[in-house]
Design a protein around this motif. Structure first.
Motif: not given
Length: 310
Positions: A95-112
């Motif tokens: 949801a935060l990626v969709a709303a541009d709060v997190l960059d997609f690559d940034q979110a992927m690294r965090i979630i990994k």
């Protein structure tokens, strides 16, 4: 149309999820391939088509984030700007990626990393989670609090709907809570296929590691509202909320009700399953339109619906 996007959480995963979208939707494939590069392994072979890995938290979390974001991107050309998004637990990152709060690559690294922390915490603190089906949620909370007062480690974990409350904790203590609830007249409880007692204090080691992990992360302003199932309201302090989320109950029902009260009249779930789509029916009723995108067939249906409303 006042659109609210629902992002699937962990537990929605299954073998083969998104495989038909990957084969037939170029924008979807491009996003999954981008995620695979960030992760350092191929999502399709390592997770989607691997029956063992798809059950593992450390693999499941990145795969669901990638799938939900890939669906969102694949419909961006026909979809109006959402009024709001809401994700269940892990889905908050989508949801935060969709709303541009997190960059997609940034979110992927965090979630990994988040997935690895939670996998380790679950391995070190094996437990059990059970969905309790009753509209008397006060009874469930009071039962759990009584057991806690006697030193038992069992906790409210997920307020999924107004008649489904998930409890979690040490297996023996959850079993004791189940017996007490049965004795109190609760007729239906369902054990969940999860790898740890998520959203309970037993996950505190994962929260501690995530605190260090997020210390230097930066978050952008929201391009539209994102509701948090940790607070039941709109996100304000993103970092603090994401840290609280690990060990705190989720309030999906309350967050969705708040989103609809604020004007959302159409919901679409993006992810491997239609769990939130089904929850929504029980939470906000028939007046709010509901759709889901879980595979290529439903993708086509929703794409045609959105195109017709442009």
């Amino acid at each position: 149309m006042k659109l609210g996007i629902l992002m699937s959480g962990q537990g929605a995963q299954k073998v083969g999820m998104g495989a038909d979208l990957y084969e037939q939707v170029p924008a979807y494939k491009e996003t999954i391939d981008e995620a695979s590069k960030v992760l350092g392994y191929d999502i399709m072979s390592t997770i989607v088509n691997d029956e063992d890995n798809v059950k593992q938290t450390q693999y499941t979390q990145p795969a669901i984030l990638a799938m939900s974001t890939a669906i969102y991107r694949s419909l961006a050309d026909v979809m109006p700007k959402p009024q709001a998004t809401l994700g269940l637990s892990l889905g908050e990152y989508s949801a935060l990626v969709a709303a541009d709060v997190l960059d997609f690559d940034q979110a992927m690294r965090i979630i990994k990393d988040r997935g690895a922390y939670m996998q380790k915490a679950g391995d070190e603190n094996p437990g059990k989670m059970v969905a309790v089906m009753t509209d008397d949620q006060d009874l469930v909370v009071k039962t759990v609090e009584t057991l806690q007062a006697n030193g038992k480690r069992v906790y409210p974990a997920n307020y999924n709907t107004f008649n489904q409350l998930v409890i979690g904790g040490v297996e023996a203590d959850v079993n004791e809570a189940m017996q007490a609830l049965t004795d109190a007249g609760v007729a239906r409880m369902v054990e969940l296929p999860v790898s740890g007692p998520f959203h309970t204090p037993l996950m505190s080691s994962a929260a501690d590691k995530l605190t260090d992990r997020l210390a230097d992360e930066e978050f952008a302003p929201m391009s539209f509202d994102v509701y948090s199932n940790t607070t039941g309201q709109k996100f304000t302090d993103v970092k603090a909320t994401l840290l609280d989320q690990i060990v705190s109950p989720t309030y999906f029902a309350q967050a969705l009700q708040a989103m609809v009260d604020d004007g959302v009249d159409t919901l679409i779930e993006f992810g491997p399953s239609d769990t939130l789509y089904k929850f929504a029916r029980k939470i906000v009723g028939k007046d709010v339109k509901r759709y889901k995108v879980t595979n290529f067939k439903t993708y086509q249906e929703v794409r045609e619906m959105l195109a017709a409303t442009e």
